[in-house]
Scaffold this motif. Sequence first.
Motif, PDB file in Angstrom:
ATOM      1  N   GLU A   1      -2.482   9.989  -0.424  1.00  0.00           N
ATOM      2  CA  GLU A   1      -1.316   9.107  -0.489  1.00  0.00           C
ATOM      3  C   GLU A   1      -1.641   7.699   0.012  1.00  0.00           C
ATOM      4  OE1 GLU A   1       1.723  10.238   2.575  1.00  0.00           O
ATOM      5  OE2 GLU A   1       0.307  11.838   2.943  1.00  0.00           O
ATOM      6  N   LEU A   2      -0.675   6.798  -0.116  1.00  0.00           N
ATOM      7  CA  LEU A   2      -0.822   5.424   0.380  1.00  0.00           C
ATOM      8  C   LEU A   2      -1.228   5.444   1.842  1.00  0.00           C
ATOM      9  CD1 LEU A   2       2.238   3.405  -1.026  1.00  0.00           C
ATOM     10  CD2 LEU A   2      -0.162   2.867  -1.370  1.00  0.00           C
ATOM     11  N   GLY A   3      -2.251   4.687   2.184  1.00  0.00           N
ATOM     12  CA  GLY A   3      -2.666   4.589   3.574  1.00  0.00           C
ATOM     13  C   GLY A   3      -3.627   5.671   4.028  1.00  0.00           C
TER      14      GLY A   3
ATOM     15  N   GLN B   1     -15.011   1.224   0.268  1.00  0.00           N
ATOM     16  CA  GLN B   1     -15.725   0.102   0.890  1.00  0.00           C
ATOM     17  C   GLN B   1     -17.041   0.595   1.497  1.00  0.00           C
ATOM     18  OE1 GLN B   1     -12.555  -1.262   3.454  1.00  0.00           O
ATOM     19  NE2 GLN B   1     -12.057  -2.973   2.079  1.00  0.00           N
TER      20      GLN B   1
ATOM     21  N   THR C   1     -12.050  -5.227  -2.413  1.00  0.00           N
ATOM     22  CA  THR C   1     -10.625  -5.307  -2.088  1.00  0.00           C
ATOM     23  C   THR C   1      -9.863  -4.311  -2.943  1.00  0.00           C
ATOM     24  OG1 THR C   1     -10.365  -7.066  -3.696  1.00  0.00           O
ATOM     25  CG2 THR C   1     -10.729  -7.721  -1.427  1.00  0.00           C
ATOM     26  N   SER C   2      -8.608  -4.102  -2.583  1.00  0.00           N
ATOM     27  CA  SER C   2      -7.780  -3.177  -3.334  1.00  0.00           C
ATOM     28  C   SER C   2      -7.511  -3.745  -4.723  1.00  0.00           C
ATOM     29  CB  SER C   2      -6.467  -2.996  -2.591  1.00  0.00           C
ATOM     30  OG  SER C   2      -5.538  -2.394  -3.438  1.00  0.00           O
TER      31      SER C   2
ATOM     32  N   SER D   1      -5.247  -2.855  -6.778  1.00  0.00           N
ATOM     33  CA  SER D   1      -3.923  -2.448  -7.256  1.00  0.00           C
ATOM     34  C   SER D   1      -3.367  -3.452  -8.258  1.00  0.00           C
ATOM     35  CB  SER D   1      -2.940  -2.343  -6.091  1.00  0.00           C
ATOM     36  OG  SER D   1      -3.391  -1.400  -5.173  1.00  0.00           O
TER      37      SER D   1
ATOM     38  N   ASP E   1      -8.018   1.404  -9.583  1.00  0.00           N
ATOM     39  CA  ASP E   1      -6.885   1.780  -8.747  1.00  0.00           C
ATOM     40  C   ASP E   1      -5.698   1.965  -9.682  1.00  0.00           C
ATOM     41  OD1 ASP E   1      -4.622   1.928  -7.181  1.00  0.00           O
ATOM     42  OD2 ASP E   1      -5.361   0.528  -5.688  1.00  0.00           O
TER      43      ASP E   1
ATOM     44  N   PHE F   1      -2.719   3.028  -9.049  1.00  0.00           N
ATOM     45  CA  PHE F   1      -1.432   3.048  -8.359  1.00  0.00           C
ATOM     46  C   PHE F   1      -0.293   2.605  -9.280  1.00  0.00           C
ATOM     47  CE2 PHE F   1       1.643   0.686  -5.579  1.00  0.00           C
ATOM     48  CZ  PHE F   1       2.150   1.784  -4.916  1.00  0.00           C
ATOM     49  N   ARG F   2      -0.518   1.553 -10.050  1.00  0.00           N
ATOM     50  CA  ARG F   2       0.546   0.986 -10.871  1.00  0.00           C
ATOM     51  C   ARG F   2       0.688   1.659 -12.240  1.00  0.00           C
ATOM     52  NH1 ARG F   2       2.267  -3.025  -7.898  1.00  0.00           N
ATOM     53  NH2 ARG F   2       0.921  -4.648  -7.065  1.00  0.00           N
TER      54      ARG F   2
ATOM     55  N   PHE G   1      -4.028  12.833   5.710  1.00  0.00           N
ATOM     56  CA  PHE G   1      -3.738  12.439   7.094  1.00  0.00           C
ATOM     57  C   PHE G   1      -3.852  13.664   7.991  1.00  0.00           C
ATOM     58  CE2 PHE G   1      -1.490   8.884   5.133  1.00  0.00           C
ATOM     59  CZ  PHE G   1      -1.549   7.885   6.089  1.00  0.00           C
ATOM     60  N   LYS G   2      -4.612  13.554   9.102  1.00  0.00           N
ATOM     61  CA  LYS G   2      -4.576  14.607  10.119  1.00  0.00           C
ATOM     62  C   LYS G   2      -3.691  14.115  11.251  1.00  0.00           C
ATOM     63  CE  LYS G   2      -7.686  17.953  12.251  1.00  0.00           C
ATOM     64  NZ  LYS G   2      -7.414  17.902  13.691  1.00  0.00           N
ATOM     65  N   ASP G   3      -3.968  12.903  11.701  1.00  0.00           N
ATOM     66  CA  ASP G   3      -3.020  12.202  12.570  1.00  0.00           C
ATOM     67  C   ASP G   3      -3.166  10.725  12.249  1.00  0.00           C
ATOM     68  OD1 ASP G   3      -5.217  11.178  13.913  1.00  0.00           O
ATOM     69  OD2 ASP G   3      -5.100  12.635  15.548  1.00  0.00           O
ATOM     70  N   ARG G   4      -2.774   9.868  13.166  1.00  0.00           N
ATOM     71  CA  ARG G   4      -2.760   8.455  12.824  1.00  0.00           C
ATOM     72  C   ARG G   4      -4.146   7.937  12.383  1.00  0.00           C
ATOM     73  NH1 ARG G   4      -0.472   3.255  16.185  1.00  0.00           N
ATOM     74  NH2 ARG G   4      -1.425   1.723  14.822  1.00  0.00           N
TER      75      ARG G   4
ATOM     76  N   ARG H   1      -8.732  11.832   9.573  1.00  0.00           N
ATOM     77  CA  ARG H   1      -8.502  12.230   8.187  1.00  0.00           C
ATOM     78  C   ARG H   1      -9.305  13.485   7.856  1.00  0.00           C
ATOM     79  NH1 ARG H   1      -5.344   8.918   9.199  1.00  0.00           N
ATOM     80  NH2 ARG H   1      -4.822   7.011   8.079  1.00  0.00           N
TER      81      ARG H   1
ATOM     82  N   LYS I   1      -9.826  -8.839   3.074  1.00  0.00           N
ATOM     83  CA  LYS I   1     -10.937  -7.909   2.868  1.00  0.00           C
ATOM     84  C   LYS I   1     -10.447  -6.631   2.190  1.00  0.00           C
ATOM     85  CE  LYS I   1     -13.874  -8.127   6.677  1.00  0.00           C
ATOM     86  NZ  LYS I   1     -14.106  -8.087   8.134  1.00  0.00           N
ATOM     87  N   ASP I   2      -9.133  -6.465   2.083  1.00  0.00           N
ATOM     88  CA  ASP I   2      -8.618  -5.246   1.437  1.00  0.00           C
ATOM     89  C   ASP I   2      -7.359  -5.553   0.626  1.00  0.00           C
ATOM     90  OD1 ASP I   2      -6.842  -5.288   3.805  1.00  0.00           O
ATOM     91  OD2 ASP I   2      -8.560  -4.393   4.834  1.00  0.00           O
TER      92      ASP I   2
ATOM     93  N   GLU J   1       1.017  -7.552  -1.587  1.00  0.00           N
ATOM     94  CA  GLU J   1       0.802  -6.175  -2.033  1.00  0.00           C
ATOM     95  C   GLU J   1       1.266  -5.189  -0.961  1.00  0.00           C
ATOM     96  OE1 GLU J   1      -3.311  -5.714  -3.037  1.00  0.00           O
ATOM     97  OE2 GLU J   1      -3.190  -3.540  -3.151  1.00  0.00           O
TER      98      GLU J   1
ATOM     99  N   LYS K   1      -0.850  -1.657   7.064  1.00  0.00           N
ATOM    100  CA  LYS K   1      -0.134  -0.825   6.084  1.00  0.00           C
ATOM    101  C   LYS K   1      -0.148   0.633   6.529  1.00  0.00           C
ATOM    102  CE  LYS K   1      -2.479   0.596   2.534  1.00  0.00           C
ATOM    103  NZ  LYS K   1      -3.352   0.452   1.352  1.00  0.00           N
ATOM    104  N   THR K   2      -1.336   1.121   6.919  1.00  0.00           N
ATOM    105  CA  THR K   2      -1.469   2.515   7.330  1.00  0.00           C
ATOM    106  C   THR K   2      -0.650   2.799   8.585  1.00  0.00           C
ATOM    107  OG1 THR K   2      -3.662   2.532   6.379  1.00  0.00           O
ATOM    108  CG2 THR K   2      -3.154   4.313   7.888  1.00  0.00           C
TER     109      THR K   2
ATOM    110  N   ILE L   1       2.973   3.109   7.513  1.00  0.00           N
ATOM    111  CA  ILE L   1       3.204   4.344   6.760  1.00  0.00           C
ATOM    112  C   ILE L   1       3.162   5.555   7.693  1.00  0.00           C
ATOM    113  CG2 ILE L   1       2.197   5.888   5.002  1.00  0.00           C
ATOM    114  CD1 ILE L   1       1.346   3.336   3.492  1.00  0.00           C
ATOM    115  N   TYR L   2       2.218   5.529   8.632  1.00  0.00           N
ATOM    116  CA  TYR L   2       2.097   6.666   9.539  1.00  0.00           C
ATOM    117  C   TYR L   2       3.304   6.777  10.457  1.00  0.00           C
ATOM    118  CZ  TYR L   2       0.174  10.281  12.413  1.00  0.00           C
ATOM    119  OH  TYR L   2      -0.006  11.472  13.056  1.00  0.00           O
TER     120      TYR L   2
END
Lengths: 158, 340
Positions: free
Chosen positions: A35-37, A45, A58-59, A61, A78, A80-81, A126-129, A132, B160-161, B166, B217-218, B221-222
């Motif tokens: 998912e996002l993030g 990268q 860079t992304s 998207s 990507d 996403f869109r 996600f496992k936590d913040r 992963r 850089k990302d 966005e 962003k992360t 979201i988190y």
Amino acid sequence: MNLTIITKSPEETKNLGKEVGKLAKRGDLLAFYGELGAGKTCFIQGISRGLEVKDYVTSPSFTIINEYQGKIPIFHFDLFRLNNAEEILELSYKEYFYGEGLTVIEWAEKIEQFLPKEHLKIDIKFKDRYQRTISFIPQGDRFNNFLEELSRIENIRD
Amino acid sequence: MSDLILGIETSCDETAAAIVEDGKKIISNVVASQISIHQKYGGVVPEIASRKHMEYIIPVIDKALDESGKKITDLSAIAVTYGPGLIGSLLVGLSVAKAMAYAQNIPFIGINHLEAHIYANLLEHNEIKPPFVCLIVSGGHTSLVYIRHFGEYKLLGQTKDDAAGEVFDKIAKVLDLGYPGGPITEKLAKEGEPSSIKFPRPLLNDKSYDFSFSGLKTAVIYYIKELKKENKNIPVSDILASFQQAVIDVLVGKTIKAALKFKTKQIILAGGVAANSLLRKEIKKKANLLNIKVFYPSIFLCTDNAAMIASAGYYKFKENKKSSLNLDAVSRLPLERKNQ
């Protein structure tokens, strides 16, 4: 074989990506899920570092595809869109998927029916913040061998 | 005699045409936005974008000519965006511009979209004089540029990302607020408390002029994910206010740092995110204390438009910088000194 690795920070995710990049060959395709993030761009990268790309990765998207020149070319999708899978047909995707570089795809679930038989599925959860859970699921012999090589790298598992 | 330039812009989701006199005076400015078409997808869908450009481009150009009261034979040149942007979208405007210029036998001028965003400021502010620092910030770009002379650009840093705009779009998507994310975030953030949640300010104290918004962003979201997991109420306004503040702190901090380092007395904002009123207010406040003047375009010139393309085209026309009819669309086009 399947391989699952837990990374504890974006930097670790990037380092894992770097090892994957070092093993990548022309014509390989890596399909990313998450998912996002989750850290898909971050992992990619790392791959670009492993392939000695000088440019910022860079992304994409906004532009859908970015191309980078490293030891081998990287085609970074990507999706996403993307709204439906057929839209990929507009992007002359076959030239990339079956081309002379490494193809990496974010949001691969959107075009599953167009993925080549041989590819490596990389699922980031996600496992936590910061942590992963990254699962590698090979499709085809090439990626079975790929994962065996990857799992032999020292410290790749905790 | 004055020069009339027709500008055409189709790099993303706006089909636009404008006629500008002598690089300054907007005679007509038509934008057919596809936002409503893309809204249900939460972002620009490239294939749909290029199809819509094809539908809109001729009526939009006709309308720009009509509203100007000028004839096609009155034009001195045609300027068009050739990058950066979505290839399929860029090609529509580029092909039409080439065909029209060829048929009229007038110069055809390819324009870098990022450079045009800087020129959007010149349409309204006569007092802008290089050297200055420009922050170009939109859904596709976040770049800090030092302009010593017009046409001479030094890229100081870039994202850089993710681009700043966005990230606004993606956070809005996660909160089901629709597309585009910028205006709705700004609106809802007004009811929130910007210091209520501590989100990171990536690279704010870093030596470089680069940006990174992916970690922020992360983090946002988190934060939302955890609340959802615990079935807690999601304080949308507080989240958006705190997130917006984090983005703006970084944008303002880096831009001011660049202006001080290069000793410029002017800062220019450009691109869609330059429409954000908090960004405008905060950068002005900081710059005023340092005796630095801040300029930004009216909202309608911040977002993609063709008047800025015509304006940039005028200055190139005056320098006799025509493009070849072989000019290709370029998806990733850096802002450079020579761009043709």
